[in-house]
Design a protein around this motif. Sequence first.
Motif, mmCIF file in Angstrom:
data_model
loop_
_atom_site.group_PDB
_atom_site.id
_atom_site.type_symbol
_atom_site.label_atom_id
_atom_site.label_comp_id
_atom_site.label_asym_id
_atom_site.label_seq_id
_atom_site.Cartn_x
_atom_site.Cartn_y
_atom_site.Cartn_z
ATOM 1 N N ASN A 130 0.849 -1.194 0.000
ATOM 2 C CA ASN A 130 0.000 0.000 0.000
ATOM 3 C C ASN A 130 0.884 1.243 0.000
ATOM 4 O O ASN A 130 1.587 1.514 0.976
ATOM 5 C CB ASN A 130 -0.913 -0.019 1.229
ATOM 6 C CG ASN A 130 -1.862 1.170 1.257
ATOM 7 O OD1 ASN A 130 -1.892 1.990 0.340
ATOM 8 N ND2 ASN A 130 -2.645 1.258 2.319
ATOM 9 N N LEU A 131 0.837 2.006 -1.072
ATOM 10 C CA LEU A 131 1.682 3.194 -1.194
ATOM 11 C C LEU A 131 1.226 4.352 -0.307
ATOM 12 O O LEU A 131 1.968 5.329 -0.151
ATOM 13 C CB LEU A 131 1.735 3.654 -2.655
ATOM 14 C CG LEU A 131 2.541 2.781 -3.611
ATOM 15 C CD1 LEU A 131 2.381 3.272 -5.045
ATOM 16 C CD2 LEU A 131 4.003 2.750 -3.225
ATOM 17 N N ARG A 171 13.045 -1.742 -5.398
ATOM 18 C CA ARG A 171 12.449 -0.424 -5.615
ATOM 19 C C ARG A 171 11.996 0.124 -4.278
ATOM 20 O O ARG A 171 11.463 -0.619 -3.444
ATOM 21 C CB ARG A 171 11.245 -0.497 -6.553
ATOM 22 C CG ARG A 171 11.565 -0.885 -7.963
ATOM 23 C CD ARG A 171 10.433 -0.519 -8.913
ATOM 24 N NE ARG A 171 9.142 -1.051 -8.500
ATOM 25 C CZ ARG A 171 7.979 -0.696 -9.054
ATOM 26 N NH1 ARG A 171 7.975 0.218 -10.015
ATOM 27 N NH2 ARG A 171 6.847 -1.232 -8.667
ATOM 28 N N ILE A 172 12.199 1.413 -4.067
ATOM 29 C CA ILE A 172 11.744 2.078 -2.850
ATOM 30 C C ILE A 172 10.789 3.205 -3.239
ATOM 31 O O ILE A 172 11.060 3.963 -4.176
ATOM 32 C CB ILE A 172 12.929 2.644 -2.044
ATOM 33 C CG1 ILE A 172 13.839 1.492 -1.574
ATOM 34 C CG2 ILE A 172 12.434 3.456 -0.843
ATOM 35 C CD1 ILE A 172 15.061 1.954 -0.804
ATOM 36 N N ALA A 173 9.670 3.299 -2.527
ATOM 37 C CA ALA A 173 8.689 4.352 -2.788
ATOM 38 C C ALA A 173 8.833 5.459 -1.751
ATOM 39 O O ALA A 173 8.991 5.195 -0.547
ATOM 40 C CB ALA A 173 7.275 3.792 -2.756
ATOM 41 N N ASP A 217 13.250 12.839 -7.955
ATOM 42 C CA ASP A 217 12.003 12.818 -7.190
ATOM 43 C C ASP A 217 10.860 12.220 -8.013
ATOM 44 O O ASP A 217 10.465 12.785 -9.038
ATOM 45 C CB ASP A 217 11.643 14.242 -6.773
ATOM 46 C CG ASP A 217 10.467 14.290 -5.800
ATOM 47 O OD1 ASP A 217 9.952 13.210 -5.442
ATOM 48 O OD2 ASP A 217 10.086 15.404 -5.402
ATOM 49 N N PRO A 218 10.276 11.078 -7.589
ATOM 50 C CA PRO A 218 9.160 10.492 -8.335
ATOM 51 C C PRO A 218 7.808 11.077 -7.936
ATOM 52 O O PRO A 218 6.783 10.768 -8.533
ATOM 53 C CB PRO A 218 9.235 9.016 -7.924
ATOM 54 C CG PRO A 218 9.732 9.059 -6.515
ATOM 55 C CD PRO A 218 10.689 10.221 -6.458
ATOM 56 N N GLY A 219 7.819 11.942 -6.882
ATOM 57 C CA GLY A 219 6.564 12.436 -6.329
ATOM 58 C C GLY A 219 6.244 11.679 -5.054
ATOM 59 O O GLY A 219 6.877 10.681 -4.705
ATOM 60 N N ARG A 220 5.222 12.140 -4.362
ATOM 61 C CA ARG A 220 4.874 11.506 -3.087
ATOM 62 C C ARG A 220 4.138 10.193 -3.309
ATOM 63 O O ARG A 220 3.358 10.051 -4.248
ATOM 64 C CB ARG A 220 3.994 12.441 -2.251
ATOM 65 C CG ARG A 220 4.644 13.782 -1.882
ATOM 66 C CD ARG A 220 5.983 13.598 -1.150
ATOM 67 N NE ARG A 220 7.123 13.491 -2.068
ATOM 68 C CZ ARG A 220 8.284 12.920 -1.741
ATOM 69 N NH1 ARG A 220 8.451 12.379 -0.563
ATOM 70 N NH2 ARG A 220 9.266 12.887 -2.611
ATOM 71 N N ASN A 221 4.429 9.229 -2.407
ATOM 72 C CA ASN A 221 3.821 7.895 -2.489
ATOM 73 C C ASN A 221 4.001 7.275 -3.873
ATOM 74 O O ASN A 221 3.071 6.718 -4.453
ATOM 75 C CB ASN A 221 2.318 7.955 -2.137
ATOM 76 C CG ASN A 221 2.071 8.476 -0.732
ATOM 77 O OD1 ASN A 221 1.510 9.556 -0.571
ATOM 78 N ND2 ASN A 221 2.499 7.733 0.266
#
Length: 263
Positions: A130-131, A171-173, A217-221
């Motif tokens: 769950n992100l 992978r890390i979120a 930066d991929p963005g939040r969550n």
Amino acid sequence: MDNSNNTTEVDDSQTVTSNTTQPPTLCEHSRKRKLVWNIFIVIIFIISITTAPIVVLLKTKANSEKTSTTGTQNETIIHFEVTPSKINPFNTIYAVWNVSAGLNSLRASAGTSMGHYWYTESPQNVFDGNLTSGICSYGRCNYIYDADDCGQNTGLYATAQDGAFILSGFRIAAGHLNRNRDPLLITIEGSNLAGSTLTLGSSWTLIYSGTSGLSIDPGRNAFGQTQVIANNNLAFASYRILIIRKHGYDTCVGISEIQLLNR
């Protein structure tokens, strides 16, 4: 002298016959020529109506094959980037702090001060798929004090449900709040021991040390870039992920999800 004998007498029957024979010959020739032209036009017409659909069909088929090929290529690329290998589930998960690769760890607990993670965000959130959930680890800091090294030397270890596997990537979120909390550099270690021995640095073998995949930066969550571990041939049942450095000043390190991948 009688000139009547010298008068050439014209044979009217021959003249009539000659004049009446010529028109049918010309008409016949004209009819044959028209017939040939008509046949030629009909043939051209038949060829045209027969060839046109074939050309359209072949062009449509070629476009279809091109689209199909392009689609297949795109699917292959997306498949490779998003899910290059199996995502492993974990059951036994513990948060740790005051630790770096090869050293003993201290068990972190829920709370708002040093050695704690935010009390509503448990380490189990990192492997729940769950992100929107996650963990915020303070390390040497607390919920009101921020610094560049808050959350540094924190992390967690977990044991895979399906037993030992070879780690091929991860992978890390990023967490849900701000960019400064994102982990920047990490280490990953593996172990085949169990229980309390997993708090000992001697139980762990270093597999990876480097970027977290969140340099951009991929963005939040959202997941960062997949990091490939190409030269690892060792299978472990438990893995320890530690934060060496985060992006900037804040009270903790924030992670919403970690995916460990095998071949």
